[in-house]
Write a protein that holds these residues in place. Sequence first.
Motif, PDB file in Angstrom:
ATOM      1  N   PHE A  42       1.984  -0.058   2.502  1.00 51.18           N
ATOM      2  CA  PHE A  42       3.151   0.560   2.125  1.00 51.18           C
ATOM      3  C   PHE A  42       3.893   0.388   2.418  1.00 51.18           C
ATOM      4  CE2 PHE A  42       5.116   2.405  -1.480  1.00 51.18           C
ATOM      5  CZ  PHE A  42       5.582   1.958  -1.986  1.00 51.18           C
ATOM      6  N   HIS A  43       4.754   2.053   3.550  1.00 50.93           N
ATOM      7  CA  HIS A  43       5.458   2.104   3.643  1.00 50.93           C
ATOM      8  C   HIS A  43       6.423   0.311   4.917  1.00 50.93           C
ATOM      9  CE1 HIS A  43       4.091   5.900   3.254  1.00 50.93           C
ATOM     10  NE2 HIS A  43       5.258   6.819   3.243  1.00 50.93           N
ATOM     11  N   THR A  44       5.302   0.111   5.396  1.00 49.23           N
ATOM     12  CA  THR A  44       6.255  -1.160   5.530  1.00 49.23           C
ATOM     13  C   THR A  44       6.451  -2.173   5.097  1.00 49.23           C
ATOM     14  OG1 THR A  44       4.564  -1.477   7.836  1.00 49.23           O
ATOM     15  CG2 THR A  44       5.188  -2.851   7.761  1.00 49.23           C
ATOM     16  N   TRP A  45       5.670  -2.568   4.188  1.00 53.27           N
ATOM     17  CA  TRP A  45       6.332  -3.142   2.558  1.00 53.27           C
ATOM     18  C   TRP A  45       7.986  -2.775   1.945  1.00 53.27           C
ATOM     19  CZ3 TRP A  45       7.155  -2.345  -2.526  1.00 53.27           C
ATOM     20  CH2 TRP A  45       7.677  -3.334  -3.494  1.00 53.27           C
ATOM     21  N   ILE A  46       8.090  -1.245   2.094  1.00 50.99           N
ATOM     22  CA  ILE A  46       9.224  -0.284   1.351  1.00 50.99           C
ATOM     23  C   ILE A  46      10.263  -0.915   2.670  1.00 50.99           C
ATOM     24  CG2 ILE A  46      10.486   1.702   1.238  1.00 50.99           C
ATOM     25  CD1 ILE A  46       8.132   0.884  -1.662  1.00 50.99           C
ATOM     26  N   GLU A  47       9.915  -0.894   3.918  1.00 48.80           N
ATOM     27  CA  GLU A  47      10.641  -0.871   4.622  1.00 48.80           C
ATOM     28  C   GLU A  47      11.277  -2.517   4.216  1.00 48.80           C
ATOM     29  OE1 GLU A  47       8.460   1.651   7.535  1.00 48.80           O
ATOM     30  OE2 GLU A  47       8.896  -0.386   8.241  1.00 48.80           O
ATOM     31  N   HIS A  49      10.917  -4.487   1.950  1.00 47.47           N
ATOM     32  CA  HIS A  49      11.272  -4.361   0.708  1.00 47.47           C
ATOM     33  C   HIS A  49      13.200  -4.302   0.906  1.00 47.47           C
ATOM     34  CE1 HIS A  49      12.240  -4.676  -4.066  1.00 47.47           C
ATOM     35  NE2 HIS A  49      12.980  -3.345  -3.575  1.00 47.47           N
ATOM     36  N   PHE A  50      13.416  -3.168   1.839  1.00 44.76           N
ATOM     37  CA  PHE A  50      15.061  -2.932   2.030  1.00 44.76           C
ATOM     38  C   PHE A  50      15.642  -3.678   2.637  1.00 44.76           C
ATOM     39  CE2 PHE A  50      13.547   0.589  -0.967  1.00 44.76           C
ATOM     40  CZ  PHE A  50      14.720   0.577  -2.588  1.00 44.76           C
ATOM     41  N   GLU A  51      14.649  -4.222   3.571  1.00 40.19           N
ATOM     42  CA  GLU A  51      15.436  -5.324   4.550  1.00 40.19           C
ATOM     43  C   GLU A  51      16.030  -4.505   5.427  1.00 40.19           C
ATOM     44  OE1 GLU A  51      16.657  -8.747   2.582  1.00 40.19           O
ATOM     45  OE2 GLU A  51      18.245  -8.344   2.931  1.00 40.19           O
ATOM     46  N   THR A  52      15.062  -2.942   5.971  1.00 32.21           N
ATOM     47  CA  THR A  52      15.352  -2.588   7.545  1.00 32.21           C
ATOM     48  C   THR A  52      15.032  -2.049   8.105  1.00 32.21           C
ATOM     49  OG1 THR A  52      16.046  -0.911   5.242  1.00 32.21           O
ATOM     50  CG2 THR A  52      15.383  -0.365   7.386  1.00 32.21           C
ATOM     51  N   SER A  53      14.709  -2.924   9.349  1.00 32.67           N
ATOM     52  CA  SER A  53      13.650  -2.229  10.597  1.00 32.67           C
ATOM     53  C   SER A  53      13.593  -1.008  10.398  1.00 32.67           C
ATOM     54  CB  SER A  53      14.638  -3.208  11.948  1.00 32.67           C
ATOM     55  OG  SER A  53      16.261  -2.504  12.271  1.00 32.67           O
ATOM     56  N   VAL A  54      13.039  -0.818  11.144  1.00 31.88           N
ATOM     57  CA  VAL A  54      12.206   0.548  11.880  1.00 31.88           C
ATOM     58  C   VAL A  54      11.413   0.451  13.245  1.00 31.88           C
ATOM     59  CG1 VAL A  54      10.006  -0.654  10.777  1.00 31.88           C
ATOM     60  CG2 VAL A  54      10.139   2.010  11.335  1.00 31.88           C
ATOM     61  N   LEU A  55      12.487   1.951  13.449  1.00 28.87           N
ATOM     62  CA  LEU A  55      11.655   2.278  15.036  1.00 28.87           C
ATOM     63  C   LEU A  55      10.048   3.209  14.484  1.00 28.87           C
ATOM     64  CD1 LEU A  55      15.160   2.149  17.053  1.00 28.87           C
ATOM     65  CD2 LEU A  55      13.307   0.618  16.795  1.00 28.87           C
ATOM     66  N   PHE A  56       9.386   2.846  14.882  1.00 29.40           N
ATOM     67  CA  PHE A  56       8.113   4.042  15.108  1.00 29.40           C
ATOM     68  C   PHE A  56       8.555   5.165  16.114  1.00 29.40           C
ATOM     69  CE2 PHE A  56       5.527   1.455  12.215  1.00 29.40           C
ATOM     70  CZ  PHE A  56       5.861  -0.117  12.409  1.00 29.40           C
TER      71      PHE A  56
END
Length: 194
Positions: A42-47, A49-56
């Motif tokens: 879900f959190h990956t989908w939210i990211e 959705h807002f077109e934000t890249s993430v660093l784990f």
Amino acid sequence: LPTRLSVSTLIRLKSDPEELALNIRRPMPSHTAKVARQGTEFHTWIERHFETSVLFDDEIFDSPELDIDEGYESATLKKLKADWLASEWAARQPISVEEGFEIVIEGILFRGRIDAVYRIDENRYEVVDWKTGSKKLGESAAIQLAMYRLAWAKIAGVDVSRVSACFHYVPTGEDDRRSDLLSEAQLVVLLEKH
């Protein structure tokens, strides 16, 4: 205590310090629960959705079994997405998503990641933590919100009184705003007791 902790470790310090001490002394491997996988999806989908890249970071499970197959979507994830899209949060634009932070309290470095930050007005913000379960979390979990609120206040350069915090329970659409979040001084006292 070690000199580096995750925010989730601080929650365990409040709720069960003896168990945490045993885990620190003799760490045991943990199995990634299905609930954790669903939350990560879900959190990956939210990211996305807002077109934000993430660093784990240390709090996110780094496991190939958690890779989300673009062609596969569980029924649970579909429902969570629909529930979130029906919430007030879907229509609002956050100023930050998956904001990583490091904060030092009493010589201990805490690392974490704030799910989302919304601007309320020119000088006020709200940090939001998405919860994919519907069961309300207890008092100990509010430490997470206290840390996120404090971290964002430091990042934004504002007094902590200008930052509110809430859990949003995606399946029920409920927001849980705690009015008695620990201050930085109270977090220090918690650490000093252990």
